[in-house]
Design a protein around this motif. Structure first.
Motif, PDB file in Angstrom:
ATOM      1  N   THR A   1       0.827  -1.210   0.000  1.00  0.00           N
ATOM      2  CA  THR A   1       0.000   0.000   0.000  1.00  0.00           C
ATOM      3  C   THR A   1       0.857   1.253   0.000  1.00  0.00           C
ATOM      4  O   THR A   1       0.599   2.221  -0.734  1.00  0.00           O
ATOM      5  CB  THR A   1      -0.932   0.004   1.219  1.00  0.00           C
ATOM      6  N   LEU A   2       1.912   1.239   0.807  1.00  0.00           N
ATOM      7  CA  LEU A   2       2.803   2.405   0.910  1.00  0.00           C
ATOM      8  C   LEU A   2       3.502   2.680  -0.428  1.00  0.00           C
ATOM      9  O   LEU A   2       3.513   3.812  -0.917  1.00  0.00           O
ATOM     10  CB  LEU A   2       3.826   2.168   2.009  1.00  0.00           C
ATOM     11  N   CYS A   3       4.070   1.647  -1.027  1.00  0.00           N
ATOM     12  CA  CYS A   3       4.800   1.830  -2.290  1.00  0.00           C
ATOM     13  C   CYS A   3       3.868   2.230  -3.421  1.00  0.00           C
ATOM     14  O   CYS A   3       4.228   3.038  -4.288  1.00  0.00           O
ATOM     15  CB  CYS A   3       5.555   0.556  -2.644  1.00  0.00           C
ATOM     16  N   SER A   4       2.669   1.684  -3.417  1.00  0.00           N
ATOM     17  CA  SER A   4       1.689   2.057  -4.443  1.00  0.00           C
ATOM     18  C   SER A   4       1.344   3.528  -4.339  1.00  0.00           C
ATOM     19  O   SER A   4       1.238   4.245  -5.354  1.00  0.00           O
ATOM     20  CB  SER A   4       0.437   1.195  -4.295  1.00  0.00           C
ATOM     21  N   SER A   5       1.186   4.019  -3.113  1.00  0.00           N
ATOM     22  CA  SER A   5       0.856   5.422  -2.902  1.00  0.00           C
ATOM     23  C   SER A   5       2.009   6.326  -3.342  1.00  0.00           C
ATOM     24  O   SER A   5       1.793   7.358  -3.996  1.00  0.00           O
ATOM     25  CB  SER A   5       0.532   5.656  -1.424  1.00  0.00           C
ATOM     26  N   LEU A   6       3.230   5.944  -2.987  1.00  0.00           N
ATOM     27  CA  LEU A   6       4.387   6.749  -3.370  1.00  0.00           C
ATOM     28  C   LEU A   6       4.573   6.763  -4.883  1.00  0.00           C
ATOM     29  O   LEU A   6       4.891   7.802  -5.481  1.00  0.00           O
ATOM     30  CB  LEU A   6       5.638   6.209  -2.690  1.00  0.00           C
ATOM     31  N   ALA A   7       4.379   5.621  -5.525  1.00  0.00           N
ATOM     32  CA  ALA A   7       4.527   5.548  -6.979  1.00  0.00           C
ATOM     33  C   ALA A   7       3.510   6.430  -7.675  1.00  0.00           C
ATOM     34  O   ALA A   7       3.819   7.119  -8.660  1.00  0.00           O
ATOM     35  CB  ALA A   7       4.375   4.098  -7.437  1.00  0.00           C
ATOM     36  N   ALA A   8       2.282   6.436  -7.159  1.00  0.00           N
ATOM     37  CA  ALA A   8       1.224   7.240  -7.771  1.00  0.00           C
ATOM     38  C   ALA A   8       1.536   8.731  -7.714  1.00  0.00           C
ATOM     39  O   ALA A   8       1.169   9.501  -8.608  1.00  0.00           O
ATOM     40  CB  ALA A   8      -0.106   6.947  -7.078  1.00  0.00           C
ATOM     41  N   SER A   9       2.243   9.150  -6.652  1.00  0.00           N
ATOM     42  CA  SER A   9       2.505  10.582  -6.483  1.00  0.00           C
ATOM     43  C   SER A   9       3.835  11.030  -7.083  1.00  0.00           C
ATOM     44  O   SER A   9       4.040  12.214  -7.326  1.00  0.00           O
ATOM     45  CB  SER A   9       2.498  10.943  -4.995  1.00  0.00           C
ATOM     46  N   MET A  10       4.760  10.075  -7.368  1.00  0.00           N
ATOM     47  CA  MET A  10       6.099  10.478  -7.785  1.00  0.00           C
ATOM     48  C   MET A  10       6.496  10.020  -9.190  1.00  0.00           C
ATOM     49  O   MET A  10       7.331  10.651  -9.837  1.00  0.00           O
ATOM     50  CB  MET A  10       7.143   9.930  -6.789  1.00  0.00           C
ATOM     51  N   VAL A  11       5.952   8.903  -9.661  1.00  0.00           N
ATOM     52  CA  VAL A  11       6.370   8.379 -10.961  1.00  0.00           C
ATOM     53  C   VAL A  11       5.616   9.103 -12.070  1.00  0.00           C
ATOM     54  O   VAL A  11       4.375   9.111 -12.102  1.00  0.00           O
ATOM     55  CB  VAL A  11       6.124   6.865 -11.053  1.00  0.00           C
ATOM     56  N   ALA A  12       6.362   9.709 -12.953  1.00  0.00           N
ATOM     57  CA  ALA A  12       5.749  10.482 -14.041  1.00  0.00           C
ATOM     58  C   ALA A  12       5.348   9.566 -15.187  1.00  0.00           C
ATOM     59  O   ALA A  12       5.977   8.531 -15.437  1.00  0.00           O
ATOM     60  CB  ALA A  12       6.723  11.548 -14.534  1.00  0.00           C
ATOM     61  N   ASP A  13       4.311   9.961 -15.901  1.00  0.00           N
ATOM     62  CA  ASP A  13       3.867   9.176 -17.051  1.00  0.00           C
ATOM     63  C   ASP A  13       4.923   9.138 -18.147  1.00  0.00           C
ATOM     64  O   ASP A  13       5.027   8.173 -18.912  1.00  0.00           O
ATOM     65  CB  ASP A  13       2.564   9.760 -17.606  1.00  0.00           C
ATOM     66  N   SER A  14       5.713  10.205 -18.228  1.00  0.00           N
ATOM     67  CA  SER A  14       6.726  10.278 -19.281  1.00  0.00           C
ATOM     68  C   SER A  14       7.871   9.290 -19.055  1.00  0.00           C
ATOM     69  O   SER A  14       8.558   8.904 -19.988  1.00  0.00           O
ATOM     70  CB  SER A  14       7.290  11.706 -19.350  1.00  0.00           C
ATOM     71  N   GLN A  15       8.101   8.900 -17.812  1.00  0.00           N
ATOM     72  CA  GLN A  15       9.148   7.931 -17.496  1.00  0.00           C
ATOM     73  C   GLN A  15       8.582   6.923 -16.498  1.00  0.00           C
ATOM     74  O   GLN A  15       8.787   7.027 -15.292  1.00  0.00           O
ATOM     75  CB  GLN A  15      10.380   8.633 -16.915  1.00  0.00           C
ATOM     76  N   PRO A  16       7.818   5.933 -16.982  1.00  0.00           N
ATOM     77  CA  PRO A  16       7.222   4.942 -16.073  1.00  0.00           C
ATOM     78  C   PRO A  16       8.290   4.090 -15.404  1.00  0.00           C
ATOM     79  O   PRO A  16       9.251   3.662 -16.049  1.00  0.00           O
ATOM     80  CB  PRO A  16       6.337   4.108 -17.006  1.00  0.00           C
ATOM     81  N   ILE A  17       8.109   3.866 -14.113  1.00  0.00           N
ATOM     82  CA  ILE A  17       9.016   3.014 -13.340  1.00  0.00           C
ATOM     83  C   ILE A  17       8.157   1.971 -12.639  1.00  0.00           C
ATOM     84  O   ILE A  17       7.248   2.317 -11.865  1.00  0.00           O
ATOM     85  CB  ILE A  17       9.822   3.824 -12.310  1.00  0.00           C
ATOM     86  N   ALA A  18       8.411   0.698 -12.885  1.00  0.00           N
ATOM     87  CA  ALA A  18       7.657  -0.384 -12.241  1.00  0.00           C
ATOM     88  C   ALA A  18       8.197  -0.592 -10.830  1.00  0.00           C
ATOM     89  O   ALA A  18       9.399  -0.790 -10.642  1.00  0.00           O
ATOM     90  CB  ALA A  18       7.773  -1.658 -13.052  1.00  0.00           C
ATOM     91  N   ILE A  19       7.326  -0.521  -9.851  1.00  0.00           N
ATOM     92  CA  ILE A  19       7.723  -0.734  -8.457  1.00  0.00           C
ATOM     93  C   ILE A  19       7.055  -2.020  -7.975  1.00  0.00           C
ATOM     94  O   ILE A  19       5.831  -2.127  -7.963  1.00  0.00           O
ATOM     95  CB  ILE A  19       7.326   0.457  -7.573  1.00  0.00           C
ATOM     96  N   LYS A  20       7.863  -2.981  -7.589  1.00  0.00           N
ATOM     97  CA  LYS A  20       7.371  -4.298  -7.169  1.00  0.00           C
ATOM     98  C   LYS A  20       7.727  -4.543  -5.711  1.00  0.00           C
ATOM     99  O   LYS A  20       8.822  -4.197  -5.263  1.00  0.00           O
ATOM    100  CB  LYS A  20       7.982  -5.390  -8.050  1.00  0.00           C
ATOM    101  N   VAL A  21       6.794  -5.150  -4.979  1.00  0.00           N
ATOM    102  CA  VAL A  21       7.016  -5.479  -3.568  1.00  0.00           C
ATOM    103  C   VAL A  21       6.971  -6.991  -3.398  1.00  0.00           C
ATOM    104  O   VAL A  21       6.024  -7.649  -3.843  1.00  0.00           O
ATOM    105  CB  VAL A  21       5.960  -4.819  -2.660  1.00  0.00           C
ATOM    106  N   GLU A  22       8.003  -7.539  -2.778  1.00  0.00           N
ATOM    107  CA  GLU A  22       8.028  -8.956  -2.402  1.00  0.00           C
ATOM    108  C   GLU A  22       8.286  -9.023  -0.899  1.00  0.00           C
ATOM    109  O   GLU A  22       9.341  -8.582  -0.440  1.00  0.00           O
ATOM    110  CB  GLU A  22       9.125  -9.710  -3.154  1.00  0.00           C
ATOM    111  N   ALA A  23       7.334  -9.560  -0.155  1.00  0.00           N
ATOM    112  CA  ALA A  23       7.480  -9.593   1.304  1.00  0.00           C
ATOM    113  C   ALA A  23       7.007 -10.937   1.835  1.00  0.00           C
ATOM    114  O   ALA A  23       5.967 -11.452   1.425  1.00  0.00           O
ATOM    115  CB  ALA A  23       6.686  -8.464   1.954  1.00  0.00           C
TER     116      ALA A  23
END
Length: 358
Positions: free
Chosen positions: A222-244
């Protein structure tokens, strides 16, 4: 002449010997409710004289204080119908003793060689026990009320903290837009992002308010999804994956772990991909082994060559991560080359099962 449990010579019988060994208040009554025998505990507990007790009706003992409506109900109404009665509770005010709460047990016994009935009556004084129970109930009510008030104050505090963080973040963003110095603007934006990261952690933990243990996988996702939504720009997509791994973390440590992840994720998004990369990705991995754990944030960005320092390595983010790791009794390891950067926070002697992959 009332029936007696003594023999014709007045000598003690087996029944009398048994009564003499009973440690609790206990009386034997005839079918007219006259006292045939009583234990020493009965005399001592209720402050009555044996000479003024034996042969007298139970209701007439003392100054008539034993003429208790509930006791009459037990002996005259219930016992003839049931012949036995247990756990019959009676509350009564005795002149010399104060208020007593007694649990009575009664048995009606018919002798095989006599038509007379004998009533066995036992007493258990539960006055102190009931007082303790009432005190515990009152303390429980007070504790529940204090907990309720604490929760109200906690909710109010969390609400005020969230509002304050949003206000500070807005002010920093306005200042960043207003200043003319590019260096100052960068610092203000960095401060803005960190305030927002704290707000994100506070928001996710608020959803688990009152829970001592936080489930790690859903928390980090949930935390990483929220951060990605607010910081990753559409012009440079960055895939953020969580393994826990499946497991929980203490809510206090969850705050520090969340802030570390936020700092490392911000650092990776800002510096790992200075130019567009088609398969840009960041892996957040959390492994658990008993009381130990390992947190890894790895990217496949530009990394650094030997002897080269990345601009953020000695910045505010690194100082924050170092301080938080120290609080968690964990050590930091950084591996970086042209294939990317991996930062690991390890508590105690944890050994990864597999090397982190991106």
């Amino acid at each position: 002449m009332p029936y007696s449990i003594r023999n014709s010579a007045g000598a003690p019988t087996l029944a009398q010997a048994i009564i003499d060994t009973i440690p609790e208040p206990f009386v034997v009554l005839d079918d007219q409710f006259r006292v045939l025998e009583a234990t020493r505990a009965f005399y001592e507990t209720f402050k009555v004289d044996p000479a003024q007790t034996l042969g007298r009706p139970l209701y007439a003992l003392g100054g008539g204080e034993w003429d208790i409506p509930a006791l009459r109900l037990l002996l005259e109404t219930i016992l003839p119908e049931q012949a036995t009665m247990d756990d019959f509770e009676v509350a009564h005010d005795f002149p010399n003793l104060g208020r007593k709460i007694l649990v009575l047990g009664a048995r009606k016994v018919l002798s095989s060689d006599s038509s007379n009935a004998t009533i066995l009556l036992s007493f258990i004084d539960v006055t102190a026990r009931r007082a303790n129970e009432r005190e515990k109930e009152e303390l429980l009510k007070q504790t529940q009320e204090l907990l309720r008030q604490k929760q109200v104050l906690l909710d109010e505090m969390e609400h005020r903290v969230a509002n304050s963080l949003q206000m500070i973040a807005s002010i920093l963003l306005l200042k960043a837009r207003a200043v003319t110095s590019e260096e100052t603007r960068v610092h203000l934006r960095d401060a803005h992002q960190r305030v927002m990261s704290i707000a994100a952690v506070q928001k996710h933990l608020h959803a688990s308010s009152g829970v001592r243990e936080i489930e790690v996988s859903s928390y980090l996702s949930t935390l990483c999804s929220s951060l990605a939504a607010s910081m990753v720009a559409d012009s440079q997509p960055i895939a953020i994956k969580v393994e826990a791994d499946e497991g929980t973390v203490d809510s206090a440590n969850a705050v520090s772990i969340g802030l570390i992840v936020t700092e490392l994720l911000i650092n990776a998004i800002k510096y790992a991909f200075p130019t567009d990369k088609a398969d840009a990705r960041v892996l957040v991995k959390y492994e658990i082994k008993g009381p130990d754990w390992k947190l890894t944030v790895a990217d496949n960005g530009v990394g650094k060559r030997a002897g080269e320092a990345r601009s953020a390595d000695s910045g505010l983010g690194t100082a924050i991560v170092s301080a938080l790791a120290q609080q968690l009794d964990a050590k930091i390891e950084i591996a970086s080359d042209t294939t990317g950067t991996s930062v690991s926070i390890t508590r105690a002697t944890f050994t990864s099962r597999l090397a982190p992959t991106t």
